[in-house]
Design a protein around this motif. Structure first.
Motif, PDB file in Angstrom:
ATOM      1  N   GLY A 152     -13.072   2.212  -4.917  1.00 49.82           N
ATOM      2  CA  GLY A 152     -12.693   1.172  -5.875  1.00 49.82           C
ATOM      3  C   GLY A 152     -11.198   0.930  -5.972  1.00 49.82           C
ATOM      4  O   GLY A 152     -10.764   0.002  -6.635  1.00 49.82           O
ATOM      5  N   ASN A 153     -10.399   1.767  -5.337  1.00 53.80           N
ATOM      6  CA  ASN A 153      -8.943   1.564  -5.335  1.00 53.80           C
ATOM      7  C   ASN A 153      -8.549   0.800  -4.081  1.00 53.80           C
ATOM      8  O   ASN A 153      -9.057   1.057  -2.997  1.00 53.80           O
ATOM      9  CB  ASN A 153      -8.205   2.906  -5.351  1.00 53.80           C
ATOM     10  N   VAL A 154      -7.628  -0.137  -4.233  1.00 55.97           N
ATOM     11  CA  VAL A 154      -7.161  -0.942  -3.110  1.00 55.97           C
ATOM     12  C   VAL A 154      -5.682  -0.636  -2.876  1.00 55.97           C
ATOM     13  O   VAL A 154      -4.875  -0.672  -3.800  1.00 55.97           O
ATOM     14  CB  VAL A 154      -7.344  -2.450  -3.386  1.00 55.97           C
ATOM     15  N   VAL A 155      -5.348  -0.321  -1.631  1.00 54.87           N
ATOM     16  CA  VAL A 155      -3.959  -0.082  -1.242  1.00 54.87           C
ATOM     17  C   VAL A 155      -3.605  -1.098  -0.162  1.00 54.87           C
ATOM     18  O   VAL A 155      -4.291  -1.198   0.851  1.00 54.87           O
ATOM     19  CB  VAL A 155      -3.765   1.361  -0.699  1.00 54.87           C
ATOM     20  N   ASN A 156      -2.550  -1.864  -0.431  1.00 55.52           N
ATOM     21  CA  ASN A 156      -2.082  -2.874   0.520  1.00 55.52           C
ATOM     22  C   ASN A 156      -0.630  -2.565   0.849  1.00 55.52           C
ATOM     23  O   ASN A 156       0.237  -2.653  -0.006  1.00 55.52           O
ATOM     24  CB  ASN A 156      -2.215  -4.275  -0.091  1.00 55.52           C
ATOM     25  N   LEU A 157      -0.378  -2.160   2.092  1.00 56.89           N
ATOM     26  CA  LEU A 157       0.980  -1.852   2.546  1.00 56.89           C
ATOM     27  C   LEU A 157       1.407  -2.900   3.564  1.00 56.89           C
ATOM     28  O   LEU A 157       0.674  -3.199   4.495  1.00 56.89           O
ATOM     29  CB  LEU A 157       1.041  -0.458   3.180  1.00 56.89           C
ATOM     30  N   LYS A 158       2.612  -3.448   3.358  1.00 63.35           N
ATOM     31  CA  LYS A 158       3.106  -4.492   4.247  1.00 63.35           C
ATOM     32  C   LYS A 158       4.524  -4.137   4.680  1.00 63.35           C
ATOM     33  O   LYS A 158       5.349  -3.757   3.856  1.00 63.35           O
ATOM     34  CB  LYS A 158       3.133  -5.817   3.482  1.00 63.35           C
ATOM     35  N   LYS A 159       4.776  -4.231   5.993  1.00 62.27           N
ATOM     36  CA  LYS A 159       6.098  -3.925   6.541  1.00 62.27           C
ATOM     37  C   LYS A 159       6.927  -5.206   6.560  1.00 62.27           C
ATOM     38  O   LYS A 159       6.487  -6.237   7.059  1.00 62.27           O
ATOM     39  CB  LYS A 159       5.954  -3.376   7.966  1.00 62.27           C
ATOM     40  N   GLU A 160       8.136  -5.135   5.992  1.00 62.50           N
ATOM     41  CA  GLU A 160       9.054  -6.277   6.008  1.00 62.50           C
ATOM     42  C   GLU A 160       9.701  -6.368   7.380  1.00 62.50           C
ATOM     43  O   GLU A 160       9.985  -5.350   8.005  1.00 62.50           O
ATOM     44  CB  GLU A 160      10.152  -6.103   4.954  1.00 62.50           C
ATOM     45  N   LYS A 161       9.933  -7.601   7.828  1.00 65.59           N
ATOM     46  CA  LYS A 161      10.649  -7.786   9.089  1.00 65.59           C
ATOM     47  C   LYS A 161      12.106  -7.425   8.875  1.00 65.59           C
ATOM     48  O   LYS A 161      12.702  -7.755   7.863  1.00 65.59           O
ATOM     49  CB  LYS A 161      10.591  -9.245   9.552  1.00 65.59           C
ATOM     50  N   GLU A 162      12.693  -6.748   9.840  1.00 67.29           N
ATOM     51  CA  GLU A 162      14.111  -6.454   9.782  1.00 67.29           C
ATOM     52  C   GLU A 162      14.874  -7.706  10.190  1.00 67.29           C
ATOM     53  O   GLU A 162      14.530  -8.363  11.155  1.00 67.29           O
ATOM     54  CB  GLU A 162      14.459  -5.303  10.726  1.00 67.29           C
TER      55      GLU A 162
END
Length: 157
Positions: free
Chosen positions: A27-37
């Motif tokens: 039930g937990n949602v983890v959204n990880l996004k890498k920023e462009k350098e």
């Protein structure tokens, strides 16, 4: 998911070519996004002379073999008027700061050593001297305007 597992996911994302990870767990949602350098590009400014502006009043300002090595700080336009030209590329400022009055105004007398303006080039503020003697009859550029090498800034009588 606990903090240690999230930290491990961040390290995996950082070391991989992936740009995003979405995980659902109990039930937990983890959204990880890498920023462009972003690559920082600094412009290279050359101190070489730029192309001269169109001649004023039909008089050519192109260098001739006789005056090719002469200083371009003042050029005679006619018998009574001279110009004070920009010795470098930069931003023109008529006063040392926005709160202070202009170095010179139309009608002011100048001597060879009189400071007439500031040109900012690469965060360096350069005081420009008249290098002519006479009276300012016209200011040819606006405060904050970019100027080119050799561009006329003032007309002096």
């Amino acid at each position: 998911m606990n903090f240690k597992e999230i930290k491990e996911l961040i390290e995996i994302l950082d070391q991989s070519s992936l740009t995003e990870i979405n995980i659902e767990d109990k039930g937990n949602v983890v959204n990880l996004k890498k920023e462009k350098e972003t690559e920082i590009i600094t412009p290279q400014i050359s101190q070489q002379p730029m192309q001269q502006f169109a001649p004023q009043q039909g008089v050519s300002q192109a260098p001739t073999p006789n005056n090719a090595g002469e200083d371009t700080s003042s050029v005679s336009i006619d018998d009574n008027l001279q110009t004070i030209n920009a010795p470098m590329v930069g931003t023109f400022y008529k006063s040392p700061s926005p709160e202070e009055s202009a170095y010179v105004q139309v009608g002011d007398s100048v001597t060879n050593e009189s400071t007439v303006c500031i040109l900012e080039a690469m965060k360096l503020f350069n005081e420009i001297q008249a290098e002519v003697t006479g009276e300012i009859v016209e200011i040819l550029v606006e405060d904050g305007q970019m100027v080119e090498y050799g561009q006329p800034l003032f007309k002096v009588k």
